[in-house]
Design a protein around this motif. Structure first.
Motif, PDB file in Angstrom:
ATOM      1  N   SER A  95       1.959  78.494  -6.112  1.00  0.00           N
ATOM      2  CA  SER A  95       2.154  77.514  -7.292  1.00  0.00           C
ATOM      3  C   SER A  95       1.384  78.283  -8.569  1.00  0.00           C
ATOM      4  N   THR A  96       2.082  77.890  -9.477  1.00  0.00           N
ATOM      5  CA  THR A  96       1.675  78.356 -10.896  1.00  0.00           C
ATOM      6  C   THR A  96       0.880  77.626 -11.945  1.00  0.00           C
ATOM      7  N   SER A  97       0.079  78.186 -12.664  1.00  0.00           N
ATOM      8  CA  SER A  97      -0.833  77.220 -13.602  1.00  0.00           C
ATOM      9  C   SER A  97       0.127  77.285 -15.162  1.00  0.00           C
ATOM     10  N   ASN A  98       1.258  77.800 -15.000  1.00  0.00           N
ATOM     11  CA  ASN A  98       1.898  77.850 -16.327  1.00  0.00           C
ATOM     12  C   ASN A  98       2.600  76.581 -16.669  1.00  0.00           C
ATOM     13  N   GLN A  99       2.329  75.678 -17.612  1.00  0.00           N
ATOM     14  CA  GLN A  99       2.711  74.270 -17.631  1.00  0.00           C
ATOM     15  C   GLN A  99       4.078  74.402 -18.068  1.00  0.00           C
ATOM     16  N   TYR A 100       4.793  75.569 -18.499  1.00  0.00           N
ATOM     17  CA  TYR A 100       6.077  75.464 -18.895  1.00  0.00           C
ATOM     18  C   TYR A 100       7.122  75.597 -17.655  1.00  0.00           C
ATOM     19  N   GLU A 101       6.442  75.871 -16.324  1.00  0.00           N
ATOM     20  CA  GLU A 101       7.188  76.123 -15.261  1.00  0.00           C
ATOM     21  C   GLU A 101       7.259  74.568 -14.569  1.00  0.00           C
ATOM     22  N   TYR A 102       6.778  73.597 -14.936  1.00  0.00           N
ATOM     23  CA  TYR A 102       6.930  72.222 -14.530  1.00  0.00           C
ATOM     24  C   TYR A 102       7.779  71.462 -15.353  1.00  0.00           C
ATOM     25  N   GLY A 103       8.937  70.929 -14.646  1.00  0.00           N
ATOM     26  CA  GLY A 103       9.959  70.427 -15.487  1.00  0.00           C
ATOM     27  C   GLY A 103       9.923  68.977 -15.329  1.00  0.00           C
ATOM     28  N   TYR A 104       9.075  68.439 -14.717  1.00  0.00           N
ATOM     29  CA  TYR A 104       8.917  66.838 -14.424  1.00  0.00           C
ATOM     30  C   TYR A 104       7.497  66.601 -14.635  1.00  0.00           C
ATOM     31  N   TRP A 105       7.282  65.481 -15.475  1.00  0.00           N
ATOM     32  CA  TRP A 105       5.928  65.066 -15.887  1.00  0.00           C
ATOM     33  C   TRP A 105       5.655  63.722 -15.766  1.00  0.00           C
ATOM     34  N   GLY A 106       4.503  63.118 -15.208  1.00  0.00           N
ATOM     35  CA  GLY A 106       4.210  61.698 -15.217  1.00  0.00           C
ATOM     36  C   GLY A 106       3.483  61.241 -16.409  1.00  0.00           C
ATOM     37  N   GLN A 107       3.021  60.013 -16.717  1.00  0.00           N
ATOM     38  CA  GLN A 107       2.837  59.744 -18.007  1.00  0.00           C
ATOM     39  C   GLN A 107       1.327  59.941 -18.405  1.00  0.00           C
ATOM     40  N   GLY A 108       0.659  60.358 -17.420  1.00  0.00           N
ATOM     41  CA  GLY A 108      -0.734  60.517 -17.612  1.00  0.00           C
ATOM     42  C   GLY A 108      -1.830  59.265 -17.215  1.00  0.00           C
ATOM     43  N   THR A 109      -2.953  59.623 -16.982  1.00  0.00           N
ATOM     44  CA  THR A 109      -4.085  58.471 -16.787  1.00  0.00           C
ATOM     45  C   THR A 109      -5.271  59.027 -17.358  1.00  0.00           C
ATOM     46  N   LEU A 110      -6.093  57.977 -17.823  1.00  0.00           N
ATOM     47  CA  LEU A 110      -7.104  58.611 -18.704  1.00  0.00           C
ATOM     48  C   LEU A 110      -8.380  58.610 -17.850  1.00  0.00           C
ATOM     49  N   VAL A 111      -9.071  59.615 -17.980  1.00  0.00           N
ATOM     50  CA  VAL A 111     -10.416  59.683 -17.261  1.00  0.00           C
ATOM     51  C   VAL A 111     -11.442  59.906 -18.297  1.00  0.00           C
ATOM     52  N   THR A 112     -12.640  59.001 -18.308  1.00  0.00           N
ATOM     53  CA  THR A 112     -13.735  58.962 -19.212  1.00  0.00           C
ATOM     54  C   THR A 112     -14.861  59.262 -18.203  1.00  0.00           C
ATOM     55  N   VAL A 113     -15.540  60.383 -18.783  1.00  0.00           N
ATOM     56  CA  VAL A 113     -16.922  60.366 -18.235  1.00  0.00           C
ATOM     57  C   VAL A 113     -18.058  60.510 -19.008  1.00  0.00           C
TER      58      VAL A 113
END
Length: 125
Positions: free
Chosen positions: A105-123
Motif C-alpha cells: 500500500s502507499t502513504s501518498n494521499q493522492y493515490e486514495y480516491g475514497y475518503w471517510g468523513q473523519g473522527t476526532l481524537v483528543t489526547v
C-alpha cells in the motif's frame, strides 16, 4: 465505496483507542486502506495503511510500535488500534481507500480516491 470512520474520543496520554472504518457500496477486499490525520493548523499526514488482503502494512515513523492497522474483509472494516497515545496524536483521523490489489500500500494521499468523513481524537496530557 462509501467509508464511515468512528471510534474517536477523548483519552488521557498513555491510553488507548480503536478507530474503525466501515465500508459500504462495494466489496472492500479489493481496496487498500489508509488512515491519515490532520491536526489544527497542520497539513494532513499519513498514519498507516494496509493492503487489500491485510498481508502488508505501512506505518509513519511517529506511530510505529504504538499503532496497529488491521482489517476484517468479512465485516468490510479496517481498524486502527492506538496505544500509548500522546498529546501530539490529537487530530481528526480520516480513513481512505484505494482500489488496488498490489502487495504494497502507499502513504501518498493522492493515490486514495475514497475518503471517510473523519473522527476526532483528543489526547489530554
Amino acid at each position: 465505496v462509501q467509508l464511515q470512520a468512528s471510534g474517536g474520543g477523548l483519552v488521557q496520554a498513555g491510553g488507548s483507542l480503536r478507530l474503525s472504518c466501515a465500508a459500504s457500496g462495494r466489496p472492500f477486499s479489493s481496496y487498500a486502506v489508509a488512515w491519515f490525520r490532520q491536526a489544527p493548523g497542520k497539513e494532513r499526514e499519513f498514519v498507516a495503511s494496509i493492503n487489500w488482503s491485510g498481508a502488508s502494512t505501512l506505518y509513519a515513523d511517529s506511530v510505529k510500535g504504538r499503532f496497529t492497522i488491521s482489517r476484517d474483509n468479512a465485516k468490510n472494516t479496517v481498524y486502527l488500534q492506538m496505544n500509548s497515545m500522546k498529546p501530539e496524536d490529537t487530530a481528526i483521523y480520516y480513513c481512505a481507500a484505494d482500489l488496488s490489489l498490489l502487495y504494497y500500500s502507499t502513504s501518498n494521499q493522492y493515490e486514495y480516491g475514497y475518503w471517510g468523513q473523519g473522527t476526532l481524537v483528543t489526547v489530554s496530557s
